[in-house]
Design a protein around this motif. Structure first.
Motif, mmCIF file in Angstrom:
data_model
loop_
_atom_site.group_PDB
_atom_site.id
_atom_site.type_symbol
_atom_site.label_atom_id
_atom_site.label_comp_id
_atom_site.label_asym_id
_atom_site.label_seq_id
_atom_site.Cartn_x
_atom_site.Cartn_y
_atom_site.Cartn_z
ATOM 1 N N ALA A 10 -3.818 2.642 -20.324
ATOM 2 C CA ALA A 10 -4.146 2.557 -19.787
ATOM 3 C C ALA A 10 -3.385 2.879 -17.717
ATOM 4 O O ALA A 10 -3.825 3.645 -17.037
ATOM 5 C CB ALA A 10 -4.941 1.696 -19.365
ATOM 6 N N PRO A 11 -2.117 3.124 -17.973
ATOM 7 C CA PRO A 11 -0.737 2.948 -16.714
ATOM 8 C C PRO A 11 -1.134 4.411 -17.212
ATOM 9 O O PRO A 11 -1.224 4.901 -15.395
ATOM 10 C CB PRO A 11 0.062 2.867 -17.614
ATOM 11 N N ALA A 12 -0.860 5.435 -18.397
ATOM 12 C CA ALA A 12 -0.744 6.820 -17.653
ATOM 13 C C ALA A 12 -2.900 7.561 -17.281
ATOM 14 O O ALA A 12 -2.257 8.779 -16.626
ATOM 15 C CB ALA A 12 -0.368 7.306 -19.153
ATOM 16 N N ILE A 13 -3.116 7.162 -17.534
ATOM 17 C CA ILE A 13 -4.991 7.278 -17.056
ATOM 18 C C ILE A 13 -5.317 7.350 -16.629
ATOM 19 O O ILE A 13 -4.864 7.977 -15.027
ATOM 20 C CB ILE A 13 -6.343 6.947 -17.972
ATOM 21 N N LEU A 14 -4.333 6.005 -15.432
ATOM 22 C CA LEU A 14 -4.165 5.551 -14.016
ATOM 23 C C LEU A 14 -3.840 7.242 -13.360
ATOM 24 O O LEU A 14 -3.767 6.587 -11.902
ATOM 25 C CB LEU A 14 -3.998 3.945 -13.575
ATOM 26 N N ALA A 15 -2.446 7.221 -13.555
ATOM 27 C CA ALA A 15 -1.409 8.164 -13.276
ATOM 28 C C ALA A 15 -2.233 9.178 -12.557
ATOM 29 O O ALA A 15 -1.756 9.865 -11.707
ATOM 30 C CB ALA A 15 -0.764 8.250 -13.611
ATOM 31 N N GLU B 168 9.340 0.161 -13.699
ATOM 32 C CA GLU B 168 9.259 0.441 -12.164
ATOM 33 C C GLU B 168 7.626 0.416 -11.812
ATOM 34 O O GLU B 168 6.694 0.236 -12.496
ATOM 35 C CB GLU B 168 9.522 2.118 -12.699
ATOM 36 N N PRO B 169 7.714 0.836 -10.074
ATOM 37 C CA PRO B 169 6.544 0.584 -9.045
ATOM 38 C C PRO B 169 5.555 0.883 -10.563
ATOM 39 O O PRO B 169 5.859 2.465 -10.968
ATOM 40 C CB PRO B 169 7.006 0.747 -8.265
ATOM 41 N N PRO B 170 4.025 1.047 -10.577
ATOM 42 C CA PRO B 170 3.200 1.997 -11.281
ATOM 43 C C PRO B 170 3.022 3.093 -10.269
ATOM 44 O O PRO B 170 3.576 3.586 -9.218
ATOM 45 C CB PRO B 170 2.047 1.249 -10.704
ATOM 46 N N ALA B 171 2.722 4.166 -11.157
ATOM 47 C CA ALA B 171 3.128 5.379 -10.520
ATOM 48 C C ALA B 171 1.679 6.015 -10.137
ATOM 49 O O ALA B 171 0.960 6.762 -10.589
ATOM 50 C CB ALA B 171 3.757 6.517 -11.834
ATOM 51 N N PRO C 127 -3.318 10.448 -8.523
ATOM 52 C CA PRO C 127 -1.884 10.417 -8.238
ATOM 53 C C PRO C 127 -1.649 9.844 -6.864
ATOM 54 O O PRO C 127 -2.110 9.839 -5.541
ATOM 55 C CB PRO C 127 -1.565 11.883 -8.380
ATOM 56 N N CYS C 128 -0.381 9.454 -6.989
ATOM 57 C CA CYS C 128 0.194 9.107 -5.467
ATOM 58 C C CYS C 128 0.828 10.184 -4.302
ATOM 59 O O CYS C 128 0.420 11.299 -5.291
ATOM 60 C CB CYS C 128 1.236 8.398 -5.067
ATOM 61 N N ILE D 132 -1.764 11.732 -2.669
ATOM 62 C CA ILE D 132 -3.517 12.824 -2.010
ATOM 63 C C ILE D 132 -3.435 11.658 -0.797
ATOM 64 O O ILE D 132 -3.950 10.865 -0.970
ATOM 65 C CB ILE D 132 -3.953 12.496 -3.042
ATOM 66 N N LEU D 133 -4.056 12.575 -0.242
ATOM 67 C CA LEU D 133 -4.600 12.252 1.179
ATOM 68 C C LEU D 133 -5.516 11.066 0.708
ATOM 69 O O LEU D 133 -6.355 11.176 0.385
ATOM 70 C CB LEU D 133 -5.368 13.314 2.258
ATOM 71 N N GLY D 134 -5.606 10.059 1.672
ATOM 72 C CA GLY D 134 -6.209 9.016 1.488
ATOM 73 C C GLY D 134 -6.257 7.864 0.462
ATOM 74 O O GLY D 134 -6.648 6.831 0.667
ATOM 75 N N ALA D 135 -5.084 8.247 -0.452
ATOM 76 C CA ALA D 135 -4.687 7.001 -1.286
ATOM 77 C C ALA D 135 -3.852 6.020 -0.592
ATOM 78 O O ALA D 135 -2.893 6.488 -0.164
ATOM 79 C CB ALA D 135 -3.625 7.577 -2.231
ATOM 80 N N GLU D 136 -3.031 4.932 -1.540
ATOM 81 C CA GLU D 136 -2.859 4.330 -1.152
ATOM 82 C C GLU D 136 -1.377 3.705 -1.875
ATOM 83 O O GLU D 136 -1.663 3.796 -2.393
ATOM 84 C CB GLU D 136 -3.695 2.897 -0.381
#
Length: 126
Positions: A110-115, A73-76, A119-120, A122-126
């Motif tokens: 690492a992916p859990a921490i990044l998520a 799945e694409p990264p979260a 989190p996708c 949020i204002l300003g996140a791409e």
């Protein structure tokens, strides 16, 4: 004679091969959290230059373009475009230092921490 030499070679080669095979299988999920922290610490000590710094970034901030995610799945997570990679790495490493299971593989930690950090949606996140 030929045969004793072959048997001596096999007595050395087989255990070496098995050790390499077992260790490569155990690292299939990436380095553990504690191993990654050690690599990152060496990279930080070297001014974020060299193979340790590159490996730290590779595992702490995995790229969706990596072959590791080819069938996943694409990264979260959505890292803001304004954030420099060094800042992202340092934030993830700070969270890895508090990670409850240092023996867990970094490919899942690492992916859990990044998520959690990015989190996708949020204002300003791409």
């Amino acid at each position: 004679s030929f045969y004793p030499g072959i048997w001596r070679l096999l007595r050395v080669a087989v255990p070496v091969f098995l050790a390499l095979f077992v260790s490569s299988r155990s690292l299939a999920g990436g380095p553990s959290v504690s191993q990654l922290l050690a690599v990152c610490d060496r990279g930080f000590a070297q001014g974020n230059k060299g193979p340790d710094a590159a490996a730290c970034e590779w595992y702490a901030v995995p790229c969706a373009c990596s072959s590791r995610y080819a069938n996943a799945e694409p990264p979260a997570w959505c890292i803001p475009a304004s954030e420099v990679p060094d800042q992202t790495v340092r934030r993830v490493v700070a969270e890895l230092r508090r990670y409850p299971n240092p023996a867990q593989d970094s490919d899942s930690a690492a992916p859990a921490i990044l998520a959690k950090l990015y989190p996708c949606g949020i204002l300003g996140a791409e």
